[in-house]
Design a protein around this motif. Structure first.
Motif, PDB file in Angstrom:
ATOM      1  N   ILE A  85      42.981  35.195  34.994  1.00  0.00           N
ATOM      2  CA  ILE A  85      42.604  36.515  34.491  1.00  0.00           C
ATOM      3  C   ILE A  85      41.168  36.838  34.879  1.00  0.00           C
ATOM      4  N   PHE A  86      40.286  35.836  34.864  1.00  0.00           N
ATOM      5  CA  PHE A  86      38.891  36.057  35.239  1.00  0.00           C
ATOM      6  C   PHE A  86      38.784  36.488  36.703  1.00  0.00           C
ATOM      7  N   VAL A  87      39.528  35.843  37.579  1.00  0.00           N
ATOM      8  CA  VAL A  87      39.497  36.199  39.001  1.00  0.00           C
ATOM      9  C   VAL A  87      40.065  37.603  39.218  1.00  0.00           C
ATOM     10  N   ILE A  88      41.088  37.976  38.469  1.00  0.00           N
ATOM     11  CA  ILE A  88      41.617  39.337  38.557  1.00  0.00           C
ATOM     12  C   ILE A  88      40.541  40.343  38.161  1.00  0.00           C
ATOM     13  N   GLY A  89      39.801  40.044  37.080  1.00  0.00           N
ATOM     14  CA  GLY A  89      38.706  40.921  36.676  1.00  0.00           C
ATOM     15  C   GLY A  89      37.596  40.974  37.710  1.00  0.00           C
ATOM     16  N   LEU A  90      37.319  39.847  38.337  1.00  0.00           N
ATOM     17  CA  LEU A  90      36.291  39.803  39.376  1.00  0.00           C
ATOM     18  C   LEU A  90      36.701  40.642  40.586  1.00  0.00           C
ATOM     19  N   ILE A  91      37.973  40.577  40.947  1.00  0.00           N
ATOM     20  CA  ILE A  91      38.476  41.387  42.063  1.00  0.00           C
ATOM     21  C   ILE A  91      38.362  42.869  41.734  1.00  0.00           C
ATOM     22  N   ILE A  92      38.701  43.249  40.502  1.00  0.00           N
ATOM     23  CA  ILE A  92      38.587  44.653  40.100  1.00  0.00           C
ATOM     24  C   ILE A  92      37.128  45.090  40.147  1.00  0.00           C
TER      25      ILE A  92
END
Length: 93
Positions: free
Chosen positions: A73-80
């Motif tokens: 989830i953290f990496v998804i937020g970082l990508i966003i």
């Protein structure tokens, strides 16, 4: 009690993201949603999902799913967030 606190933090983060992204450009929305995803959603949502699954299966070791969900989830937020930072503003036509 810990479930309630974590759920409240996720809900407050969701409301804050909607309020902060209202009236912003698309680039600003991506930045707001990326930060909120990394700060509010990643730790507390992985906690809720991991412990709920652990209690359902009745095995304490299954709660280690949190260790896999948090970075995901953290990496998804970082990508966003990075999409918002590097997104080019569209010129007026």
């Amino acid at each position: 009690m810990a479930f309630v606190v974590a759920l409240l933090i996720v809900l407050v983060g969701l409301i804050a993201a909607f309020q902060l992204s209202e009236g912003r450009s698309e680039k600003g929305r991506y930045i707001v949603w990326g930060i909120i995803t990394m700060i509010a959603f990643a730790p507390f949502l992985s906690f809720l999902i991991g412990l709920t699954y652990g209690m359902t299966v009745r095995n304490g070791w299954t709660a280690t799913i949190m260790m896999f969900l948090f970075p995901l989830i953290f990496v998804i937020g970082l990508i966003i967030l990075l999409l918002g930072i590097y997104k080019n503003k569209e010129e007026d036509r």
